[in-house]
Scaffold this active site. Sequence first.
Site, mmCIF file in Angstrom:
data_model
loop_
_atom_site.group_PDB
_atom_site.id
_atom_site.type_symbol
_atom_site.label_atom_id
_atom_site.label_comp_id
_atom_site.label_asym_id
_atom_site.label_seq_id
_atom_site.Cartn_x
_atom_site.Cartn_y
_atom_site.Cartn_z
ATOM 1 N N GLU A 1 0.845 -1.195 0.000
ATOM 2 C CA GLU A 1 0.000 0.000 0.000
ATOM 3 C C GLU A 1 0.877 1.241 0.000
ATOM 4 O OE1 GLU A 1 -2.829 0.299 3.283
ATOM 5 O OE2 GLU A 1 -2.908 2.469 3.013
ATOM 6 N N ARG B 1 0.287 10.301 0.042
ATOM 7 C CA ARG B 1 0.537 11.372 1.016
ATOM 8 C C ARG B 1 1.728 12.220 0.629
ATOM 9 N NH1 ARG B 1 -0.372 8.031 6.670
ATOM 10 N NH2 ARG B 1 -2.198 6.976 5.855
ATOM 11 N N LYS C 1 -11.270 -2.007 5.864
ATOM 12 C CA LYS C 1 -10.160 -1.594 6.729
ATOM 13 C C LYS C 1 -10.784 -0.995 7.998
ATOM 14 C CE LYS C 1 -6.869 2.249 6.870
ATOM 15 N NZ LYS C 1 -5.727 2.892 6.194
HETATM 16 C C1 3PG Z 1 -2.616 4.385 7.985
HETATM 17 O O1 3PG Z 1 -2.212 5.369 7.455
HETATM 18 O O2 3PG Z 1 -3.370 3.564 7.469
HETATM 19 C C2 3PG Z 1 -2.196 4.270 9.380
HETATM 20 O O3 3PG Z 1 -1.961 5.553 9.850
HETATM 21 C C3 3PG Z 1 -0.963 3.479 9.601
HETATM 22 O O4 3PG Z 1 -0.860 3.570 10.939
HETATM 23 P P1 3PG Z 1 0.478 3.241 11.721
HETATM 24 O O5 3PG Z 1 1.498 4.244 11.274
HETATM 25 O O6 3PG Z 1 0.064 3.426 13.174
HETATM 26 O O7 3PG Z 1 0.851 1.833 11.399
#
Ligand code: 3PG
Length: 219
Positions: free
Chosen positions: A48, A52, A136
Amino acid sequence: MAVTTAQRPSALEVMRDAPVIPVIVLDEVAHAVPLARALVAGGIRMLEITLRTSVALACMEAISREVPDAVVGAGTVRSAADARAAANAGARFAVSPGYTHAMGQACREQGLALLPGVATASEIMAAQEDGWLALKFFPAMQAGGPALLKAWHGPFPEVRFCPTGGVNAANAADLLALPNVVCVGGSWLTPAEAVQAGDWARITGIAAEAARLHRAAGT
Ligand code: 3PG
């Protein structure tokens, strides 16, 4: 493995390929291909890439072109336009932090599997109404973690989840033991300092450990 790299997987196939989907933030296109190779070498193929950063689409294109064993997905898909841009860049699945009907429709039109983000029963029902059953759960640990997943299993026994947000090597096993969890998502597989340093061996090691996590039978 079930999904060949020439195919577009279904959302459940994305979730079943490995116990963890890495949530990846890339600041430099040059990191994309070696990072993808490092994850694939550790046994993690569903990647994924979050929308961003300004280079996210270029990273998807590079991985799609040069790492045939990886299956590129787009994360942080928030609109129909994001879904179209991701599909054009070679993404074969999409992950969104929340859900809107328009974004879901755009994914369908683009032939993109979608893991829509939900955090409440009403959001699960809205996604279900549009035919999405592989979701999700975001932000998982902040919104209720394993206790909320257990509570949802009663009214929504057919729904399968990929909890993401606050998930790490220490708590992933508890989530994966639940009957409605197929995989988890998280950024812990790709520590920013390891990516910056080009420490691909370290990332392969973390990925291999993640790939060995067990899930509940029958998910
Ligand atoms: C996402 O963007 O899906 C989550 O923020 C990932 O979260 P994490 O950095 O706590 O794993």
